[in-house]
Write a protein that holds these residues in place. Structure first.
Motif, PDB file in Angstrom:
ATOM      1  N   ASP A  66       0.884  -1.162   0.000  1.00 18.72           N
ATOM      2  CA  ASP A  66       0.000   0.000   0.000  1.00 18.72           C
ATOM      3  C   ASP A  66       0.924   1.215   0.000  1.00 18.72           C
ATOM      4  O   ASP A  66       1.599   1.494   0.987  1.00 18.72           O
ATOM      5  CB  ASP A  66      -0.884  -0.015   1.239  1.00 18.72           C
ATOM      6  CG  ASP A  66      -1.756   1.221   1.357  1.00 18.72           C
ATOM      7  OD1 ASP A  66      -1.752   2.056   0.426  1.00 18.72           O
ATOM      8  OD2 ASP A  66      -2.436   1.354   2.391  1.00 18.72           O
ATOM      9  N   THR A  68      -0.103   4.359  -0.781  1.00 19.67           N
ATOM     10  CA  THR A  68      -0.934   5.564  -0.868  1.00 19.67           C
ATOM     11  C   THR A  68      -0.471   6.669   0.080  1.00 19.67           C
ATOM     12  O   THR A  68      -0.664   7.840  -0.214  1.00 19.67           O
ATOM     13  CB  THR A  68      -2.409   5.239  -0.585  1.00 19.67           C
ATOM     14  OG1 THR A  68      -2.513   4.614   0.689  1.00 19.67           O
ATOM     15  CG2 THR A  68      -2.975   4.333  -1.661  1.00 19.67           C
ATOM     16  N   LYS A  75      -0.009  -4.705   2.663  1.00 17.22           N
ATOM     17  CA  LYS A  75      -1.450  -4.892   2.804  1.00 17.22           C
ATOM     18  C   LYS A  75      -1.712  -6.000   3.818  1.00 17.22           C
ATOM     19  O   LYS A  75      -0.866  -6.860   4.056  1.00 17.22           O
ATOM     20  CB  LYS A  75      -2.076  -5.255   1.459  1.00 17.22           C
ATOM     21  CG  LYS A  75      -2.013  -4.121   0.452  1.00 17.22           C
ATOM     22  CD  LYS A  75      -2.613  -4.530  -0.869  1.00 17.22           C
ATOM     23  CE  LYS A  75      -2.523  -3.405  -1.880  1.00 17.22           C
ATOM     24  NZ  LYS A  75      -3.000  -3.841  -3.205  1.00 17.22           N
TER      25      LYS A  75
END
Length: 149
Positions: A66, A68, A75
């Motif tokens: 992840d 972001t 994850k």
């Protein structure tokens, strides 16, 4: 004290050079089944992770991350899967394939024996006039369908 990746044959350590190459380091899960899966994935006999044991990002697939936020995270539920094992550690999977092939062969032989026994039983019942030809044909049809042939 530098932190090294725990994977077999991996020489990555947490330092400015690996950070510049985009390699991140991830602690083993603290407890439970997921931690055990990570330990087994390493294929290191007798290995038990500590609270400081790390794996580098090279042992995970790109879709496992992840990215972001500002921090690269794994994850939930991800297990390391990218390793370069030597031949003696890769044999585990080929041994498993051989076992599955043997199991399949044994199952097919059992299926053939069961089908032959069913055919013999149908013949015997027909000879003793316990079933008629029509019923015998119907039963043979079901026994062939059940065996997949």
């Amino acid at each position: 004290m530098p932190d090294f990746c725990a994977a077999y044959g991996c020489s990555n350590r947490r330092c400015a050079e690996t950070r510049a190459r985009g390699i991140t380091f991830h602690l083993f899960p603290k407890t439970g089944e997921r931690r055990r899966k990570w330990e087994l994935a390493l294929r290191r006999e007798g290995f038990a992770a500590t609270d400081r044991t790390l794996l580098c990002s090279e042992h995970f697939r790109s879709e496992d991350f992840d990215r972001t936020g500002q921090i690269v995270r794994l994850k939930d539920g991800v297990v390391p899967s990218t390793f370069s094992f030597p031949a003696h550690l890769q044999m585990v999977s080929s041994a498993r394939v051989r076992k599955l092939q043997r199991d399949k062969s044994n199952a097919l032989r059992r299926e053939k024996r069961a089908k032959n026994n069913m055919q013999a039983l149908l013949e015997e019942l027909k000879e003793k006039n316990l079933i008629n030809e029509e019923l015998k044909d119907k039963l043979e049809c079901y026994s062939e369908t059940a065996s997949g042939r």
